[in-house]
Design an enzyme around this catalytic site. Structure first.
Site, PDB file in Angstrom:
ATOM      1  CE  LYS A 146      -7.776  -2.133   8.745  1.00  0.00           C
ATOM      2  NZ  LYS A 146      -6.487  -2.278   8.054  1.00  0.00           N
ATOM      3  CE1 TYR A 193     -10.637  -0.229   7.261  1.00  0.00           C
ATOM      4  CE2 TYR A 193     -11.105   0.848   9.358  1.00  0.00           C
ATOM      5  CZ  TYR A 193     -10.264   0.631   8.286  1.00  0.00           C
ATOM      6  OH  TYR A 193      -9.059   1.286   8.233  1.00  0.00           O
ATOM      7  N   GLY A 235       0.820  -1.219   0.000  1.00  0.00           N
ATOM      8  CA  GLY A 235       0.000   0.000   0.000  1.00  0.00           C
ATOM      9  C   GLY A 235       0.849   1.263   0.000  1.00  0.00           C
ATOM     10  CG  ASP A 285     -23.059  13.121  15.319  1.00  0.00           C
ATOM     11  OD1 ASP A 285     -22.675  13.907  14.426  1.00  0.00           O
ATOM     12  OD2 ASP A 285     -23.736  13.479  16.307  1.00  0.00           O
ATOM     13  CG  HIS A 340     -10.897   9.170   7.085  1.00  0.00           C
ATOM     14  ND1 HIS A 340      -9.945   8.511   6.338  1.00  0.00           N
ATOM     15  CD2 HIS A 340     -11.524   8.209   7.812  1.00  0.00           C
ATOM     16  CE1 HIS A 340      -9.982   7.220   6.614  1.00  0.00           C
ATOM     17  NE2 HIS A 340     -10.936   7.004   7.494  1.00  0.00           N
ATOM     18  CD1 TRP A 368     -21.580  16.088   5.502  1.00  0.00           C
ATOM     19  CD2 TRP A 368     -20.640  14.060   5.699  1.00  0.00           C
ATOM     20  NE1 TRP A 368     -21.255  15.645   4.241  1.00  0.00           N
ATOM     21  CE2 TRP A 368     -20.679  14.418   4.328  1.00  0.00           C
ATOM     22  CE3 TRP A 368     -20.100  12.824   6.061  1.00  0.00           C
ATOM     23  CZ2 TRP A 368     -20.194  13.575   3.331  1.00  0.00           C
ATOM     24  CZ3 TRP A 368     -19.618  11.991   5.073  1.00  0.00           C
ATOM     25  CH2 TRP A 368     -19.669  12.360   3.717  1.00  0.00           C
ATOM     26  CB  SER A 409      -8.561   1.454  12.268  1.00  0.00           C
ATOM     27  OG  SER A 409      -9.526   2.398  12.630  1.00  0.00           O
ATOM     28  CB  SER A 410      -9.030   4.160  16.995  1.00  0.00           C
ATOM     29  OG  SER A 410      -9.590   5.018  16.023  1.00  0.00           O
ATOM     30  CB  CYS A 411     -13.102   1.818  13.832  1.00  0.00           C
ATOM     31  SG  CYS A 411     -12.444   0.632  12.674  1.00  0.00           S
TER      32      CYS A 411
HETATM   33  N1  LIG Z   1      -6.474   6.994   7.151  1.00  0.00           N
HETATM   34  C1  LIG Z   1      -6.732   6.846   8.434  1.00  0.00           C
HETATM   35  O1  LIG Z   1      -7.273   7.754   9.089  1.00  0.00           O
HETATM   36  C2  LIG Z   1      -6.359   5.586   9.136  1.00  0.00           C
HETATM   37  C3  LIG Z   1      -5.760   4.509   8.485  1.00  0.00           C
HETATM   38  N2  LIG Z   1      -5.436   3.385   9.190  1.00  0.00           N
HETATM   39  C4  LIG Z   1      -4.875   2.203   8.547  1.00  0.00           C
HETATM   40  O2  LIG Z   1      -3.729   2.498   7.794  1.00  0.00           O
HETATM   41  C5  LIG Z   1      -3.663   1.651   6.640  1.00  0.00           C
HETATM   42  C6  LIG Z   1      -3.489   2.505   5.394  1.00  0.00           C
HETATM   43  O3  LIG Z   1      -4.562   3.432   5.293  1.00  0.00           O
HETATM   44  P1  LIG Z   1      -4.464   4.699   4.335  1.00  0.00           P
HETATM   45  O4  LIG Z   1      -3.066   4.915   3.926  1.00  0.00           O
HETATM   46  O5  LIG Z   1      -5.236   5.766   4.988  1.00  0.00           O
HETATM   47  O6  LIG Z   1      -5.313   4.204   3.086  1.00  0.00           O
HETATM   48  P2  LIG Z   1      -5.165   4.633   1.560  1.00  0.00           P
HETATM   49  O7  LIG Z   1      -6.472   4.350   0.925  1.00  0.00           O
HETATM   50  O8  LIG Z   1      -4.606   6.003   1.462  1.00  0.00           O
HETATM   51  O9  LIG Z   1      -4.069   3.614   1.011  1.00  0.00           O
HETATM   52  C7  LIG Z   1      -4.325   2.249   0.919  1.00  0.00           C
HETATM   53  C8  LIG Z   1      -3.411   1.667  -0.118  1.00  0.00           C
HETATM   54  O10 LIG Z   1      -3.711   0.278  -0.290  1.00  0.00           O
HETATM   55  C9  LIG Z   1      -3.787   0.000  -1.672  1.00  0.00           C
HETATM   56  N3  LIG Z   1      -4.697  -1.094  -1.943  1.00  0.00           N
HETATM   57  C10 LIG Z   1      -6.005  -1.184  -1.648  1.00  0.00           C
HETATM   58  N4  LIG Z   1      -6.521  -2.315  -2.108  1.00  0.00           N
HETATM   59  C11 LIG Z   1      -5.503  -2.982  -2.714  1.00  0.00           C
HETATM   60  C12 LIG Z   1      -5.413  -4.214  -3.399  1.00  0.00           C
HETATM   61  N5  LIG Z   1      -6.472  -5.023  -3.543  1.00  0.00           N
HETATM   62  N6  LIG Z   1      -4.216  -4.570  -3.920  1.00  0.00           N
HETATM   63  C13 LIG Z   1      -3.144  -3.762  -3.792  1.00  0.00           C
HETATM   64  N7  LIG Z   1      -3.165  -2.596  -3.157  1.00  0.00           N
HETATM   65  C14 LIG Z   1      -4.345  -2.199  -2.631  1.00  0.00           C
HETATM   66  C15 LIG Z   1      -4.316   1.272  -2.269  1.00  0.00           C
HETATM   67  O11 LIG Z   1      -4.064   1.323  -3.664  1.00  0.00           O
HETATM   68  P3  LIG Z   1      -5.250   1.883  -4.628  1.00  0.00           P
HETATM   69  O12 LIG Z   1      -5.564   3.257  -4.117  1.00  0.00           O
HETATM   70  O13 LIG Z   1      -4.636   1.833  -5.979  1.00  0.00           O
HETATM   71  O14 LIG Z   1      -6.399   0.921  -4.446  1.00  0.00           O
HETATM   72  C16 LIG Z   1      -3.541   2.324  -1.494  1.00  0.00           C
HETATM   73  O15 LIG Z   1      -2.272   2.552  -2.027  1.00  0.00           O
HETATM   74  C17 LIG Z   1      -4.956   0.838   6.633  1.00  0.00           C
HETATM   75  O16 LIG Z   1      -4.726  -0.424   7.174  1.00  0.00           O
HETATM   76  C18 LIG Z   1      -5.861   1.605   7.547  1.00  0.00           C
HETATM   77  O17 LIG Z   1      -6.749   0.767   8.206  1.00  0.00           O
HETATM   78  C19 LIG Z   1      -5.682   3.290  10.528  1.00  0.00           C
HETATM   79  C20 LIG Z   1      -6.256   4.313  11.230  1.00  0.00           C
HETATM   80  C21 LIG Z   1      -6.655   5.539  10.584  1.00  0.00           C
HETATM   81  C1  LIG Z   2     -10.333   6.367  10.916  1.00  0.00           C
HETATM   82  C2  LIG Z   2     -11.755   5.979  11.122  1.00  0.00           C
HETATM   83  O1  LIG Z   2     -12.582   6.672  10.210  1.00  0.00           O
HETATM   84  C3  LIG Z   2     -13.972   6.383  10.219  1.00  0.00           C
HETATM   85  O2  LIG Z   2     -14.580   6.727  11.409  1.00  0.00           O
HETATM   86  P1  LIG Z   2     -14.902   8.222  11.773  1.00  0.00           P
HETATM   87  O3  LIG Z   2     -13.890   8.711  12.724  1.00  0.00           O
HETATM   88  O4  LIG Z   2     -16.312   8.303  12.221  1.00  0.00           O
HETATM   89  O5  LIG Z   2     -14.676   8.910  10.360  1.00  0.00           O
HETATM   90  P2  LIG Z   2     -14.866  10.237   9.570  1.00  0.00           P
HETATM   91  O6  LIG Z   2     -13.542  10.903   9.537  1.00  0.00           O
HETATM   92  O7  LIG Z   2     -15.466   9.899   8.256  1.00  0.00           O
HETATM   93  O8  LIG Z   2     -15.910  11.111  10.389  1.00  0.00           O
HETATM   94  C4  LIG Z   2     -15.637  11.695  11.628  1.00  0.00           C
HETATM   95  C5  LIG Z   2     -16.751  12.611  12.061  1.00  0.00           C
HETATM   96  O9  LIG Z   2     -16.717  13.762  11.212  1.00  0.00           O
HETATM   97  C6  LIG Z   2     -18.032  14.052  10.755  1.00  0.00           C
HETATM   98  N1  LIG Z   2     -17.969  14.797   9.487  1.00  0.00           N
HETATM   99  C7  LIG Z   2     -18.335  16.082   9.320  1.00  0.00           C
HETATM  100  N2  LIG Z   2     -18.217  16.458   8.038  1.00  0.00           N
HETATM  101  C8  LIG Z   2     -17.712  15.374   7.383  1.00  0.00           C
HETATM  102  C9  LIG Z   2     -17.363  15.163   6.027  1.00  0.00           C
HETATM  103  O10 LIG Z   2     -17.496  16.017   5.162  1.00  0.00           O
HETATM  104  N3  LIG Z   2     -16.845  13.930   5.714  1.00  0.00           N
HETATM  105  C10 LIG Z   2     -16.676  12.953   6.659  1.00  0.00           C
HETATM  106  N4  LIG Z   2     -16.140  11.776   6.276  1.00  0.00           N
HETATM  107  N5  LIG Z   2     -17.042  13.121   7.951  1.00  0.00           N
HETATM  108  C11 LIG Z   2     -17.550  14.331   8.309  1.00  0.00           C
HETATM  109  C12 LIG Z   2     -18.689  12.703  10.669  1.00  0.00           C
HETATM  110  O11 LIG Z   2     -20.091  12.809  10.632  1.00  0.00           O
HETATM  111  C13 LIG Z   2     -18.154  12.043  11.947  1.00  0.00           C
HETATM  112  O12 LIG Z   2     -18.904  12.475  13.062  1.00  0.00           O
HETATM  113  C14 LIG Z   2     -14.267   4.989   9.998  1.00  0.00           C
HETATM  114  O13 LIG Z   2     -14.205   4.795   8.644  1.00  0.00           O
HETATM  115  C15 LIG Z   2     -13.377   4.039  10.738  1.00  0.00           C
HETATM  116  O14 LIG Z   2     -13.315   2.921   9.990  1.00  0.00           O
HETATM  117  C16 LIG Z   2     -11.999   4.517  11.034  1.00  0.00           C
HETATM  118  O15 LIG Z   2     -11.110   3.742  11.290  1.00  0.00           O
END
Ligand SMILES: NC(=O)C1=CN([C@@H]2O[C@H](COP(=O)(O)OP(=O)(O)OC[C@H]3O[C@@H](n4cnc5c(N)ncnc54)[C@H](OP(=O)(O)O)[C@@H]3O)[C@@H](O)[C@H]2O)C=CC1
Ligand SMILES: C[C@H]1O[C@H](OP(=O)(O)OP(=O)(O)OC[C@H]2O[C@@H](n3cnc4c(=O)[nH]c(N)nc43)[C@H](O)[C@@H]2O)[C@@H](O)[C@@H](O)C1=O
Length: 325
Positions: free
Chosen positions: A156, A152, A26, A285, A195, A218, A123-125
């Site tokens: 995890k 999800y 990734g 929310d 997000h 939202w 992830s914290s979820c």
């Molecule tokens: N973002 C966040 O807020 C958080 C993220 N995490 C964790 O961190 C990790 C990375 O997340 P993040 O960087 O945000 O996600 P991104 O979506 O930014 O990156 C995920 C990567 O995985 C690749 N990928 C997805 N499906 C496949 C597949 N089938 N084969 C090969 N590559 C694939 C994507 O490529 P492509 O885009 O081409 O599909 C992309 O490069 C995850 O495990 C997530 O749970 C944990 C907590 C919070």
């Molecule tokens: C990292 C974490 O991310 C996710 O959980 P989440 O924290 O609920 O994610 P979120 O960032 O999408 O929202 C946070 C809050 O923000 C509010 N909100 C306002 N306005 C917008 C808006 O425009 N977009 C989004 N997405 N949210 C919005 C929204 O309504 C919510 O109250 C899970 O996918 C979970 O799988 C996970 O691991």
């Protein structure tokens, strides 16, 4: 978990050999790209990287063939199907199915082809919707999950358990880190599926450019979220690869939380949008609060460095220079 603890699992120094083969799954994503950058800063010279187009990690036979031929010594799993509250709620089959496939293929192939150490990111979820705050690692599986992201979360949790099971049965060094909500350069800025932080940055930016008077946010604005800059997370990943070899997953957070309303005001200020916020309370929310207790990682010697304000400034600079306008 006492009697099944990991004392028998030998741990290598990750940082001792910068020519070791490290597969970052990734690497084009938010997290993977920051980890690659951090590893390069540390001097690693033999990173193995495959784009989604080059290797679809959901395809078991392809993943097995890749591992059999490359035999990476270290593996960091940052590939996943990822999205915000709306995407999680709308595509439950993708979030459980794709994530189970990716992580199962990688973890099993890595073990079978002799990888020394693997780090899985969750992830914290994973924690119950109404977990005690701040959430300690042992709150896992003590209550019901937040419905918007339970699919999800189940994938995890299965990843954590798979690492634990392979550690127990095979004495293999597989560890798990659970980051809080992340943000930074290379984030997904999709208007609906991203997000909250990148979604708001884009919406405020576009409203500023178009001279709009209002931006829709939202939910109610009352949920609390903890944010960590992805460069801090990448630093923690390297730290855990070097210093942690335990059965239990480790929380990785900033220890600081804000309400979504406070976040929106801060993003608005950093972007320089001067209009009003309008709350769309038909949108969910999600979980009311998810502040993680990251004291175990702190106890090992790792703490974050980037404040939310500085991280937002850095991210907006990147967005302004790189995002398609
Ligand atoms: N973002 C966040 O807020 C958080 C993220 N995490 C964790 O961190 C990790 C990375 O997340 P993040 O960087 O945000 O996600 P991104 O979506 O930014 O990156 C995920 C990567 O995985 C690749 N990928 C997805 N499906 C496949 C597949 N089938 N084969 C090969 N590559 C694939 C994507 O490529 P492509 O885009 O081409 O599909 C992309 O490069 C995850 O495990 C997530 O749970 C944990 C907590 C919070
Ligand atoms: C990292 C974490 O991310 C996710 O959980 P989440 O924290 O609920 O994610 P979120 O960032 O999408 O929202 C946070 C809050 O923000 C509010 N909100 C306002 N306005 C917008 C808006 O425009 N977009 C989004 N997405 N949210 C919005 C929204 O309504 C919510 O109250 C899970 O996918 C979970 O799988 C996970 O691991």
């Amino acid at each position: 978990m006492g009697s099944q603890d990991n004392a028998a699992v030998a741990s290598n120094s990750f940082l001792a050999d910068k020519s070791a083969k490290v597969f970052v799954a990734g690497h084009r994503g938010l997290v993977g790209s920051a980890i690659v950058e951090k590893l390069k800063q540390h001097g690693f010279t033999n990173l193995i990287l495959r784009s989604h187009a080059e290797l679809d990690l959901t395809r078991q036979a392809d993943v097995e063939a890749f591992f059999a031929s490359e035999k990476p010594e270290y593996v960091i799993v940052a590939a996943a199907k990822v999205g915000g509250i709306h995407a999680n709620n709308t595509y439950p089959a993708d979030f459980i199915g794709i994530n189970l496939q990716i992580q199962t293929n990688i973890i099993d192939s890595a073990y079978r082809t002799g990888t020394k150490k693997l780090l899985f990111l969750g992830s914290s979820c994973i924690y119950p919707k109404f977990a005690p705050q701040p959430i300690p690692e042992d709150a896992l599986l003590t209550g019901s999950l937040e419905p918007t992201n339970e699919w999800y979360a189940i994938a995890k949790i299965a990843g954590i358990k798979m690492c634990q099971a392979y550690r127990i049965q095979y004495k293999w060094d597989a560890i798990s880190g659970m980051p809080t909500n992340l943000y930074g350069p290379n984030d997904n800025f999709h208007p609906e599926n991203s997000h909250v932080l990148p979604a708001l940055m884009r919406r405020f930016h576009e409203a500023k450019v178009k001279g709009l008077k209002e931006v829709v946010v939202w939910g109610t604005g009352s949920p609390l979220r903890e944010f960590l800059h992805v460069d801090d997370l990448a630093d923690a990943v390297v730290f855990m690869m070097e210093n942690y070899s335990g059965l239990e997953h480790l929380n990785v957070g900033s220890g600081k939380e804000v309400t979504i309303k406070e976040l929106a005001e801060l993003v608005k200020e950093v972007v320089g949008f001067e209009g009003d916020l309008v709350w769309d309370t038909t949108k969910p929310d999600g979980t009311p609060r998810k502040l993680m207790d990251s004291s175990k990682l702190a106890g090992l010697g790792w703490t974050p460095k980037i404040s939310l304000k500085d991280g937002l400034v850095d991210t907006y600079k990147w967005y302004s220079e790189n995002a398609k306008q």
